[in-house]
Design a protein around this motif. Structure first.
Motif, PDB file in Angstrom:
ATOM      1  N   MET A   1       0.858  -1.184   0.000  1.00 49.32           N
ATOM      2  CA  MET A   1       0.000   0.000   0.000  1.00 49.32           C
ATOM      3  C   MET A   1       0.895   1.235   0.000  1.00 49.32           C
ATOM      4  N   PHE A   2       0.313   2.339  -0.379  1.00 43.13           N
ATOM      5  CA  PHE A   2       1.081   3.577  -0.503  1.00 43.13           C
ATOM      6  C   PHE A   2       0.377   4.686   0.267  1.00 43.13           C
ATOM      7  N   TRP A   3       1.171   5.562   0.852  1.00 40.67           N
ATOM      8  CA  TRP A   3       0.631   6.711   1.561  1.00 40.67           C
ATOM      9  C   TRP A   3       1.096   7.989   0.883  1.00 40.67           C
ATOM     10  N   TYR A   4       0.103   8.880   0.671  1.00 33.64           N
ATOM     11  CA  TYR A   4       0.372  10.159   0.032  1.00 33.64           C
ATOM     12  C   TYR A   4      -0.080  11.287   0.946  1.00 33.64           C
ATOM     13  N   ARG A   5       0.510  12.448   0.735  1.00 31.36           N
ATOM     14  CA  ARG A   5       0.099  13.653   1.445  1.00 31.36           C
ATOM     15  C   ARG A   5      -0.165  14.726   0.399  1.00 31.36           C
ATOM     16  N   GLN A   6      -1.205  15.494   0.644  1.00 28.61           N
ATOM     17  CA  GLN A   6      -1.563  16.551  -0.291  1.00 28.61           C
ATOM     18  C   GLN A   6      -1.853  17.832   0.458  1.00 28.61           C
ATOM     19  N   PHE A   7      -1.058  18.870   0.197  1.00 28.63           N
ATOM     20  CA  PHE A   7      -1.310  20.187   0.758  1.00 28.63           C
ATOM     21  C   PHE A   7      -2.289  20.922  -0.149  1.00 28.63           C
ATOM     22  N   PRO A   8      -2.970  21.937   0.397  1.00 21.71           N
ATOM     23  CA  PRO A   8      -3.992  22.643  -0.389  1.00 21.71           C
ATOM     24  C   PRO A   8      -3.476  23.120  -1.738  1.00 21.71           C
ATOM     25  N   LYS A   9      -4.250  22.857  -2.744  1.00 21.58           N
ATOM     26  CA  LYS A   9      -3.975  23.295  -4.113  1.00 21.58           C
ATOM     27  C   LYS A   9      -2.674  22.726  -4.659  1.00 21.58           C
ATOM     28  N   GLN A  10      -2.226  21.631  -4.104  1.00 19.89           N
ATOM     29  CA  GLN A  10      -1.028  20.974  -4.620  1.00 19.89           C
ATOM     30  C   GLN A  10      -1.354  19.534  -5.001  1.00 19.89           C
ATOM     31  N   SER A  11      -0.380  18.880  -5.568  1.00 18.04           N
ATOM     32  CA  SER A  11      -0.585  17.509  -6.000  1.00 18.04           C
ATOM     33  C   SER A  11      -0.332  16.536  -4.854  1.00 18.04           C
ATOM     34  N   LEU A  12      -0.536  15.257  -5.131  1.00 15.91           N
ATOM     35  CA  LEU A  12      -0.270  14.230  -4.140  1.00 15.91           C
ATOM     36  C   LEU A  12       1.213  13.887  -4.159  1.00 15.91           C
ATOM     37  N   MET A  13       1.807  13.892  -2.986  1.00 17.30           N
ATOM     38  CA  MET A  13       3.217  13.538  -2.856  1.00 17.30           C
ATOM     39  C   MET A  13       3.324  12.184  -2.169  1.00 17.30           C
ATOM     40  N   LEU A  14       4.018  11.264  -2.809  1.00 15.82           N
ATOM     41  CA  LEU A  14       4.200   9.953  -2.208  1.00 15.82           C
ATOM     42  C   LEU A  14       5.081  10.079  -0.971  1.00 15.82           C
ATOM     43  N   MET A  15       4.584   9.556   0.145  1.00 17.48           N
ATOM     44  CA  MET A  15       5.344   9.598   1.384  1.00 17.48           C
ATOM     45  C   MET A  15       6.122   8.312   1.598  1.00 17.48           C
ATOM     46  N   ALA A  16       5.426   7.194   1.414  1.00 17.94           N
ATOM     47  CA  ALA A  16       6.057   5.922   1.744  1.00 17.94           C
ATOM     48  C   ALA A  16       5.298   4.770   1.110  1.00 17.94           C
ATOM     49  N   THR A  17       6.015   3.682   0.981  1.00 14.63           N
ATOM     50  CA  THR A  17       5.446   2.428   0.500  1.00 14.63           C
ATOM     51  C   THR A  17       5.369   1.479   1.680  1.00 14.63           C
ATOM     52  N   SER A  18       4.178   0.965   1.902  1.00 16.75           N
ATOM     53  CA  SER A  18       3.944   0.091   3.042  1.00 16.75           C
ATOM     54  C   SER A  18       3.928  -1.359   2.575  1.00 16.75           C
ATOM     55  N   ASN A  19       4.791  -2.175   3.155  1.00 14.88           N
ATOM     56  CA  ASN A  19       4.905  -3.567   2.749  1.00 14.88           C
ATOM     57  C   ASN A  19       4.431  -4.481   3.866  1.00 14.88           C
ATOM     58  N   GLU A  20       3.537  -5.387   3.543  1.00 20.29           N
ATOM     59  CA  GLU A  20       3.011  -6.300   4.543  1.00 20.29           C
ATOM     60  C   GLU A  20       4.118  -7.158   5.130  1.00 20.29           C
ATOM     61  N   GLY A  21       4.216  -7.124   6.435  1.00 20.06           N
ATOM     62  CA  GLY A  21       5.170  -7.965   7.138  1.00 20.06           C
ATOM     63  C   GLY A  21       6.600  -7.464   7.159  1.00 20.06           C
ATOM     64  N   SER A  22       6.834  -6.276   6.618  1.00 16.63           N
ATOM     65  CA  SER A  22       8.196  -5.745   6.657  1.00 16.63           C
ATOM     66  C   SER A  22       8.152  -4.222   6.834  1.00 16.63           C
ATOM     67  N   LYS A  23       9.316  -3.642   6.927  1.00 10.35           N
ATOM     68  CA  LYS A  23       9.387  -2.194   7.160  1.00 10.35           C
ATOM     69  C   LYS A  23       8.946  -1.410   5.926  1.00 10.35           C
ATOM     70  N   ALA A  24       8.385  -0.251   6.197  1.00 12.79           N
ATOM     71  CA  ALA A  24       7.974   0.614   5.100  1.00 12.79           C
ATOM     72  C   ALA A  24       9.193   1.269   4.459  1.00 12.79           C
ATOM     73  N   THR A  25       9.038   1.629   3.221  1.00 14.13           N
ATOM     74  CA  THR A  25      10.079   2.358   2.488  1.00 14.13           C
ATOM     75  C   THR A  25       9.638   3.799   2.343  1.00 14.13           C
ATOM     76  N   TYR A  26      10.433   4.717   2.871  1.00 13.71           N
ATOM     77  CA  TYR A  26      10.056   6.122   2.882  1.00 13.71           C
ATOM     78  C   TYR A  26      10.720   6.880   1.745  1.00 13.71           C
ATOM     79  N   GLU A  27       9.996   7.844   1.225  1.00 18.08           N
ATOM     80  CA  GLU A  27      10.560   8.717   0.198  1.00 18.08           C
ATOM     81  C   GLU A  27      11.514   9.721   0.849  1.00 18.08           C
ATOM     82  N   GLN A  28      12.365  10.235   0.027  1.00 20.41           N
ATOM     83  CA  GLN A  28      13.361  11.186   0.522  1.00 20.41           C
ATOM     84  C   GLN A  28      12.678  12.384   1.161  1.00 20.41           C
ATOM     85  N   GLY A  29      13.151  12.746   2.330  1.00 23.11           N
ATOM     86  CA  GLY A  29      12.615  13.918   3.013  1.00 23.11           C
ATOM     87  C   GLY A  29      11.469  13.615   3.959  1.00 23.11           C
ATOM     88  N   VAL A  30      10.997  12.392   3.981  1.00 20.09           N
ATOM     89  CA  VAL A  30       9.900  12.023   4.878  1.00 20.09           C
ATOM     90  C   VAL A  30      10.477  11.375   6.127  1.00 20.09           C
TER      91      VAL A  30
END
Lengths: 113, 111
Positions: free
Chosen positions: A33-62
């Motif tokens: 699964m993937f988590w995104y964050r969106q500030f007003p009037k901006q696009s969706l920024m990928l924050m991290a990739t969530s992997n079942e049973g293992s650690k999530a992979t975070y995007e740079q700066g998160v």
């Protein structure tokens, strides 16, 4: 199509508290699964990739210690915003992949006061 | 990080006119999707076009994909006031893994 449910749809919390957001795939299993964050009037920024049973992979700066992700089952991923501050106020959206298509939750509007 | 650029950033048209939005991306893709988002709401999936497809239609929507130019366009014909929303392209890489969004186009259709 596949359904992804996100809860809550909106939340208001006090500065310094933690907030948990749930993302569930209702009719399919999602190892990723993937988590995104969106500030007003901006696009969706990928924050991290969530992997079942293992650690999530975070995007740079998160900050991984601030945005805790847990993917404990094939149908549930959670995002916890720890020690929330007003600058964390945003729209958070999760998605899950079913074959080649991404299905999105309806989003959670977080307001930190 | 985002990989897509969209233009125009904002578009204002009269009801009945056609609206064209463009999207460019940087890396090889598995597929490209277009989404609509009404203000402050979740995403609505509009259409998916695979990397081996060049054009796709769905109702009043027409999507083209040019992988040589790494670009796509979304055409909405006979626009309606209800089409007022933000439109985003999103690409999945060749691993079919991450979905990365473009900057979006804010469309305003005047009745």
């Amino acid at each position: 199509g596949a359904v992804v449910s996100q809860h809550p749809s909106w939340v208001i919390c006090k500065s310094g508290t933690s907030v948990k957001i749930e993302c569930r795939s209702l009719d399919f299993q999602a190892t990723t699964m993937f988590w995104y964050r969106q500030f007003p009037k901006q696009s969706l920024m990928l924050m991290a990739t969530s992997n079942e049973g293992s650690k999530a992979t975070y995007e740079q700066g998160v900050e991984k210690d601030k945005f805790l992700i847990n993917h404990a089952s094939l149908t549930l991923s959670t995002l916890t915003v720890t020690s929330a501050h007003p600058e964390d106020s945003s729209f958070y959206i999760c998605s899950a992949k079913a074959r080649t298509e991404a299905f999105f939750g309806q989003g959670t509007r977080l307001t930190v006061v | 990080s985002q990989q897509g650029e969209e233009d125009p950033q904002a578009l204002s048209i009269q009801e009945g006119e056609n609206a064209t939005m463009n999207c460019s991306y940087k890396t090889s893709i598995n597929n490209l999707q277009w989404y609509r988002q009404n203000s402050g709401r979740g995403l609505v999936h509009l259409i998916l076009i695979r990397s081996n497809e060049r054009e796709k239609h769905s109702g009043r929507l027409r999507v083209t994909l040019d992988t040589s130019k790494k670009s796509s366009s979304l055409l909405i014909t006979a626009s309606r006031a209800a089409d007022t929303a933000s439109y985003f392209c999103a690409t999945s890489n060749t691993g079919g893994f991450k979905t990365i969004f473009g900057a979006g186009t804010r469309l305003f259709v005047k009745a």
